[in-house]
Write a protein that holds these residues in place. Sequence first.
Motif, PDB file in Angstrom:
ATOM      1  N   PRO A 175       0.848  -6.467  -1.580  1.00 31.69           N
ATOM      2  CA  PRO A 175       1.640  -5.416  -1.347  1.00 31.69           C
ATOM      3  C   PRO A 175       2.557  -4.973  -2.648  1.00 31.69           C
ATOM      4  N   LYS A 176       2.580  -6.099  -3.467  1.00 31.16           N
ATOM      5  CA  LYS A 176       3.284  -5.315  -4.788  1.00 31.16           C
ATOM      6  C   LYS A 176       2.475  -4.692  -5.458  1.00 31.16           C
ATOM      7  N   LEU A 177       1.237  -5.236  -5.820  1.00 32.55           N
ATOM      8  CA  LEU A 177       0.221  -4.660  -6.371  1.00 32.55           C
ATOM      9  C   LEU A 177      -0.527  -2.875  -5.709  1.00 32.55           C
ATOM     10  N   ALA A 178       0.169  -3.019  -4.875  1.00 25.73           N
ATOM     11  CA  ALA A 178      -0.550  -1.744  -3.563  1.00 25.73           C
ATOM     12  C   ALA A 178       0.025  -0.456  -3.577  1.00 25.73           C
ATOM     13  N   PRO A 179      -1.279   0.287  -4.592  1.00 26.04           N
ATOM     14  CA  PRO A 179      -0.218   1.612  -4.368  1.00 26.04           C
ATOM     15  C   PRO A 179       0.348   2.508  -3.561  1.00 26.04           C
ATOM     16  N   ILE A 180      -0.531   2.479  -2.598  1.00 22.93           N
ATOM     17  CA  ILE A 180       0.092   2.767  -1.463  1.00 22.93           C
ATOM     18  C   ILE A 180       0.833   1.906  -0.099  1.00 22.93           C
ATOM     19  N   GLN A 181       1.835   1.333   0.257  1.00 27.14           N
ATOM     20  CA  GLN A 181       2.166   0.232   1.126  1.00 27.14           C
ATOM     21  C   GLN A 181       1.928   0.301   2.573  1.00 27.14           C
ATOM     22  N   VAL A 182       2.604   1.743   3.004  1.00 26.79           N
ATOM     23  CA  VAL A 182       2.354   1.945   3.770  1.00 26.79           C
ATOM     24  C   VAL A 182       1.454   3.094   3.996  1.00 26.79           C
ATOM     25  N   VAL A 183       0.326   2.920   5.094  1.00 25.51           N
ATOM     26  CA  VAL A 183       0.082   4.421   5.620  1.00 25.51           C
ATOM     27  C   VAL A 183       0.191   4.471   6.792  1.00 25.51           C
ATOM     28  N   MET A 184       0.254   5.886   7.673  1.00 25.75           N
ATOM     29  CA  MET A 184       0.670   6.939   8.502  1.00 25.75           C
ATOM     30  C   MET A 184      -0.762   7.699   8.977  1.00 25.75           C
ATOM     31  N   VAL A 185      -0.693   7.096   9.965  1.00 31.43           N
ATOM     32  CA  VAL A 185      -1.885   8.108  10.794  1.00 31.43           C
ATOM     33  C   VAL A 185      -2.247   8.190  12.452  1.00 31.43           C
TER      34      VAL A 185
END
Lengths: 494, 494
Positions: A298-308
């Motif tokens: 998570p600390k390096l993820a450009p998107i931490q949460v995606v919503m579909v």
Amino acid sequence: MAVELKDLTKSDENYSQWYNELVMKAGLAENSAVRGCMVIKPYGYAIWEKMQRALDDMFKATGHQNAYFPLFIPKSFFSREASHVEGFAKECAVVTHYRLKNDPEGKGVVVDPAAKLEEELIVRPTSETIIWNTYKNWIQSYRDLPILCNQWANVVRWEMRTRLFLRTAEFLWQEGHTAHATREEAIAEAEKMIRVYQEFAEQWMAVPVVVGHKSPNERFAGAEDTLTIEALMQDGKALQSGTSHFLGQNFAKAFDVQYVNKEGKQEYVWATSWGVSTRLMGALIMAHSDNNGLVLPPKLAPIQVVMVPIYKGPEQLQQIVERFEQIASELKKRGISVKIDDRDNVRSGFKFAEYELKGVPVRLAMGPRDMENGTIELARRDTLTKETVSQQGLEDLIEQLMTEIQENIFQKALNYRNSMITKVDSWEEFQQVLEEKGGFLSAHWDGTPETEQAIKEATKATIRCIPVDAEDEEGVCVFSGKPSHRRVLFAKSY
Amino acid sequence: MAVELKDLTKSDENYSQWYNELVMKAGLAENSAVRGCMVIKPYGYAIWEKMQRALDDMFKATGHQNAYFPLFIPKSFFSREASHVEGFAKECAVVTHYRLKNDPEGKGVVVDPAAKLEEELIVRPTSETIIWNTYKNWIQSYRDLPILCNQWANVVRWEMRTRLFLRTAEFLWQEGHTAHATREEAIAEAEKMIRVYQEFAEQWMAVPVVVGHKSPNERFAGAEDTLTIEALMQDGKALQSGTSHFLGQNFAKAFDVQYVNKEGKQEYVWATSWGVSTRLMGALIMAHSDNNGLVLPPKLAPIQVVMVPIYKGPEQLQQIVERFEQIASELKKRGISVKIDDRDNVRSGFKFAEYELKGVPVRLAMGPRDMENGTIELARRDTLTKETVSQQGLEDLIEQLMTEIQENIFQKALNYRNSMITKVDSWEEFQQVLEEKGGFLSAHWDGTPETEQAIKEATKATIRCIPVDAEDEEGVCVFSGKPSHRRVLFAKSY
């Protein structure tokens, strides 16, 4: 560009091909029209930017400042430090001319032969020489020391066999170059910075590393000691992920950099250099990813949460997206980056696969029934599990999950890495474990470059490092049978 | 390195020398061992980093993503867009070989003649060609558009006459490269980005700029329209500080980049590019600085407040520094950067001069009597005024001063700039004002490149821009007497 997940090679079928495909399909990087040079695509660059920001903050917190030195280095500079030129500088991009002209025989442009440089310029493969040539003018007295500079830059090493992120002709990196009044202070700096790298690798990348000294054979050209962090990839090969060099007075002597000490006496300055590069992207990818794609901490993820949204018709879509926007707004307040994917030209199953491929840590899906029930489906990329949870308290849950996932990814990598350090005490065992299991072999070595070389030729394994916390232990070298006082780590490596 | 303020040339005696000395003495940059390439020193780089951060945030807020493209461009790429190669690509660093070898005739290294590249590589002077060659693979359908990429990079243009920050062979910049489905969208993007640059120049650098179109003569090679921000330096010369280009379909056609539109038809893609560089450092320095040194707007100052103790003996020093630390801690909480200078080997007068030279916006000095009285001396760099104020409420005062100083510096530059836009209506007036006053001349021009060229040859003044807000006004060209429909801005420039 449609994501063609179905074509991703399985990692246990062909690890190398799996890696290449993953880098390209996840939108991290691709080969360019220039041999050996890569294009870092926006999603890949966004990860690199997060790495840069975290490292830069750590450098500044330890008293360093950024600066910028020239891309080009006069050819003669390389000859100044004898071992540096031997170990380096051979496979380099060489600038010989400074002008093009219209082709007199047709269309296009040709190099203007009249514009030949008196002395060729080398595109920097590393910057010790040009920086120490500059430091000469910055340093007169002990009051000018220490100098603690870092630079973020591109460098070029003309590699013949390249692989995206792992080994490219041009790559991005940072290189720290420090100047000190004493040997002790320089050694302490080199040690401090390898610990900064360790902390970054473990706390941010969730990649456990072994900290150790390189054997003399594997030292940086011009260094008296090279410290390294060594990571283990999921195919059992090691990846050198960062190095920090104690350079002694070698570059100070080569560029005549002296200072007047408190007693009024001239002395040569002591040096370190240390660097990590876009190679870290390779380490990040190969340490955690699986057959579904990337797994990003998570600390390096450009998107931490995606919503579909799961919907039928534009009205449902709108309702769900509105609810998503409320949740997103709450998450953003907590510093969590969110993407709502409301594209209506691809199915949700396609979106799920795409974000798995891209390693987004948490995926939320919501349909009309969830809207009625006040629930939401939450899927974790690291465990590939999903559950339906209440929308009540969702933000707390996700914030907590960011920490939990970060730790889980690290713990998984650590367990794997620890399971892949094998003590071997005979040459037969060495060969067998290397072939059948891989990973790090903890073995006795007689300390000679000849034995190291012989082992490398026989097995392709090299000494990755002499761990800083290696215990004193009497034994005999697995290869030569000669006495040894501690174990070192061997492995095949990238 | 002692700061030798007394040697700083007066700006009205020799502006050019004043500038060069200031850049070096303030620790911003210096020439390197490589002709035309500069070393950006830590203090200069810290300002550049603040510029980068602010711009990068603005780019991201307008939907752009960063990426990275190769340093090298195959020579043949430049020939693909005819006007691009004409206007560019002649004075470039050319890589012809990829290996050095030990000199067979002695010590040192020589270029290995066996390692000649089949096609020469050019160190990028700008990246349109390599990027559009890449975009070709990224774009198939209208759904892939727009592409909104930016890159932070170094570029090389082999300038013969170089000046620190203003014109160097290697410089740092950002280059945005966007791809759009329609002409209108691309034009809107080019306009949006020049406004971003304007906002940055005015709100962050405190440098007022005129936004306008370049005349066809001054357009970027390959552009259909070039928008510019033009700033005025204190010597009355203009400095082009950023440009944004509408490239039409020129690069799409050169690299065959087409997309399928919603109607299923193939069309060429529309392009923009836009950039600002370390040249902005030159603009910042020359817009505000004075004979005492730099004047930095608080938003870009690496150190916003410096604290200098006035003391006798170590005990007083310690007491004052302790009080400074309390104040510093409060200021840091408000996001204000602070330095306490407790050096005991230089006098406070020396420190005062040094921080004036470095442009630190606010200086606080405190002695034993201030300690007793609860007062402190506060000096402003922009006005060179000082007053004794109460320590009570100091943090509020300073926070408010940051805004006030930022605005004051801008207002001062704006007043000067406005006073230096002179309407001229005859050729005599044109020449006289240009020679005696300088600045921008607002004059009628007949719209022909021939007249523009003739004026340039006669006076060295060029059309800096046709301001976007130029009013329709009938008149006659100051040079040719032919009819003109609006005034344009002429000036001598950097």
